[in-house]
Motif scaffolding. Structure first.
Motif, PDB file in Angstrom:
ATOM      1  N   ASP A  13      14.953  14.329 -11.932  1.00 27.63           N
ATOM      2  CA  ASP A  13      15.946  15.395 -12.057  1.00 27.63           C
ATOM      3  C   ASP A  13      17.012  15.351 -10.968  1.00 27.63           C
ATOM      4  O   ASP A  13      18.196  15.358 -11.253  1.00 27.63           O
ATOM      5  N   CYS A  14      16.576  15.284  -9.703  1.00 29.19           N
ATOM      6  CA  CYS A  14      17.550  15.390  -8.605  1.00 29.19           C
ATOM      7  C   CYS A  14      17.747  14.085  -7.830  1.00 29.19           C
ATOM      8  O   CYS A  14      18.657  13.991  -7.012  1.00 29.19           O
ATOM      9  N   GLY A  15      16.871  13.084  -8.038  1.00 31.15           N
ATOM     10  CA  GLY A  15      17.020  11.798  -7.359  1.00 31.15           C
ATOM     11  C   GLY A  15      16.397  11.741  -5.981  1.00 31.15           C
ATOM     12  O   GLY A  15      16.451  10.707  -5.318  1.00 31.15           O
ATOM     13  N   PHE A  16      15.780  12.832  -5.526  1.00 25.75           N
ATOM     14  CA  PHE A  16      15.121  12.834  -4.219  1.00 25.75           C
ATOM     15  C   PHE A  16      13.999  11.797  -4.224  1.00 25.75           C
ATOM     16  O   PHE A  16      13.258  11.688  -5.193  1.00 25.75           O
ATOM     17  N   SER A  17      13.887  11.020  -3.144  1.00 24.23           N
ATOM     18  CA  SER A  17      12.834  10.005  -3.085  1.00 24.23           C
ATOM     19  C   SER A  17      11.956  10.202  -1.866  1.00 24.23           C
ATOM     20  O   SER A  17      12.409  10.711  -0.831  1.00 24.23           O
ATOM     21  N   ALA A  18      10.711   9.796  -2.015  1.00 26.60           N
ATOM     22  CA  ALA A  18       9.751   9.878  -0.922  1.00 26.60           C
ATOM     23  C   ALA A  18       8.820   8.682  -1.011  1.00 26.60           C
ATOM     24  O   ALA A  18       8.379   8.309  -2.095  1.00 26.60           O
ATOM     25  N   VAL A  19       8.520   8.080   0.125  1.00 28.16           N
ATOM     26  CA  VAL A  19       7.590   6.962   0.201  1.00 28.16           C
ATOM     27  C   VAL A  19       6.264   7.502   0.703  1.00 28.16           C
ATOM     28  O   VAL A  19       6.216   8.188   1.726  1.00 28.16           O
TER      29      VAL A  19
ATOM     30  N   CYS B  16       8.357  17.588  -6.582  1.00 27.06           N
ATOM     31  CA  CYS B  16       9.537  17.239  -5.798  1.00 27.06           C
ATOM     32  C   CYS B  16       9.756  18.301  -4.725  1.00 27.06           C
ATOM     33  O   CYS B  16       9.784  19.511  -5.018  1.00 27.06           O
ATOM     34  N   LYS B  17       9.920  17.887  -3.476  1.00 32.87           N
ATOM     35  CA  LYS B  17      10.131  18.820  -2.371  1.00 32.87           C
ATOM     36  C   LYS B  17      11.524  19.440  -2.395  1.00 32.87           C
ATOM     37  O   LYS B  17      11.756  20.465  -1.783  1.00 32.87           O
ATOM     38  N   LYS B  18      12.440  18.805  -3.134  1.00 29.53           N
ATOM     39  CA  LYS B  18      13.803  19.307  -3.167  1.00 29.53           C
ATOM     40  C   LYS B  18      14.032  20.309  -4.308  1.00 29.53           C
ATOM     41  O   LYS B  18      14.508  21.407  -4.077  1.00 29.53           O
ATOM     42  N   CYS B  19      13.660  19.915  -5.544  1.00 28.62           N
ATOM     43  CA  CYS B  19      13.949  20.792  -6.694  1.00 28.62           C
ATOM     44  C   CYS B  19      12.714  21.464  -7.280  1.00 28.62           C
ATOM     45  O   CYS B  19      12.833  22.337  -8.135  1.00 28.62           O
TER      46      CYS B  19
ATOM     47  N   LYS C  31       0.803  -1.224   0.000  1.00 27.22           N
ATOM     48  CA  LYS C  31       0.000   0.000   0.000  1.00 27.22           C
ATOM     49  C   LYS C  31       0.837   1.276   0.000  1.00 27.22           C
ATOM     50  O   LYS C  31       0.355   2.349   0.311  1.00 27.22           O
ATOM     51  N   LYS C  32       2.115   1.150  -0.338  1.00 23.64           N
ATOM     52  CA  LYS C  32       3.000   2.317  -0.390  1.00 23.64           C
ATOM     53  C   LYS C  32       3.682   2.373  -1.751  1.00 23.64           C
ATOM     54  O   LYS C  32       3.906   1.361  -2.393  1.00 23.64           O
ATOM     55  N   ALA C  33       4.015   3.587  -2.171  1.00 23.23           N
ATOM     56  CA  ALA C  33       4.728   3.800  -3.427  1.00 23.23           C
ATOM     57  C   ALA C  33       5.932   4.689  -3.171  1.00 23.23           C
ATOM     58  O   ALA C  33       5.865   5.617  -2.364  1.00 23.23           O
ATOM     59  N   THR C  34       7.022   4.393  -3.848  1.00 22.89           N
ATOM     60  CA  THR C  34       8.230   5.209  -3.732  1.00 22.89           C
ATOM     61  C   THR C  34       8.339   6.088  -4.961  1.00 22.89           C
ATOM     62  O   THR C  34       8.424   5.591  -6.086  1.00 22.89           O
ATOM     63  N   PHE C  35       8.319   7.389  -4.742  1.00 17.21           N
ATOM     64  CA  PHE C  35       8.415   8.361  -5.818  1.00 17.21           C
ATOM     65  C   PHE C  35       9.853   8.882  -5.855  1.00 17.21           C
ATOM     66  O   PHE C  35      10.375   9.332  -4.843  1.00 17.21           O
TER      67      PHE C  35
END
Length: 156
Positions: free
Chosen positions: A18-24, A43-46, A10-14
């Motif tokens: 562009d920058c490689g930042f990941s979030a589950v 993306c929260k980073k870029c 029930k989780k997805a990894t995004f």
């Protein structure tokens, strides 16, 4: 081509391309929707914004093009040639070029050869799950792949 994000538990990894930042993220609210689910992400980073397709299948599918044969188990007069369009642990999508009276719930025998090594012959029994014009979705009656298909599927 649109990026696909696979769901696990029930989780997805995004992952930002562009920058490689990941979030589950928890995507359980989308799992009961019957149509394709596209999610907009930022993306929260870029700050990159785009959309992705949420892939809810239990197993990844591999696009293919193998020639094979099929036959209806209870009426062997219904048989013919097919092309395997994609393959997963749980089933296969085939294209049947000539109309046949097939319906969801019908049981078929299928056989095709893999494209690796000695091109082993794979034989399975499957149930018709859906039909869209010449494309037929089949679910294997058994997901135990102890023959050459098992190692082949392990690398999907």
């Amino acid at each position: 081509m649109e990026e696909r994000i696979f769901v696990k538990d029930k989780k997805a990894t995004f992952i930002c391309p562009d920058c490689g930042f990941s979030a589950v993220r928890d995507v359980s609210a989308f799992l009961t929707i019957q149509t394709k689910v596209r999610i907009r992400r930022t993306c929260k980073k870029c700050g990159r914004m785009d959309s992705v397709l949420l892939e809810r299948r239990r197993f990844a599918r591999k696009p293919l093009s193998f020639a094979g044969l099929y036959w209806k188990l209870k009426n062997t007069e219904i048989q013919g040639f097919m092309t395997v369009e994609d393959l997963s642990r749980s089933g296969v999508r085939v294209m049947i070029p000539v109309y046949q009276p097939l319906f969801p719930g019908d049981l078929l025998g299928i056989e095709f050869r893999l494209d690796r090594g000695a091109q082993p012959l794979i034989q399975r029994e499957a149930i018709v799950r859906n039909i869209h014009e010449k494309s037929v979705g089949l679910e294997f009656l058994s997901m135990e792949h102890t023959d050459s298909l098992g190692p082949y599927l392990a690398f999907l």
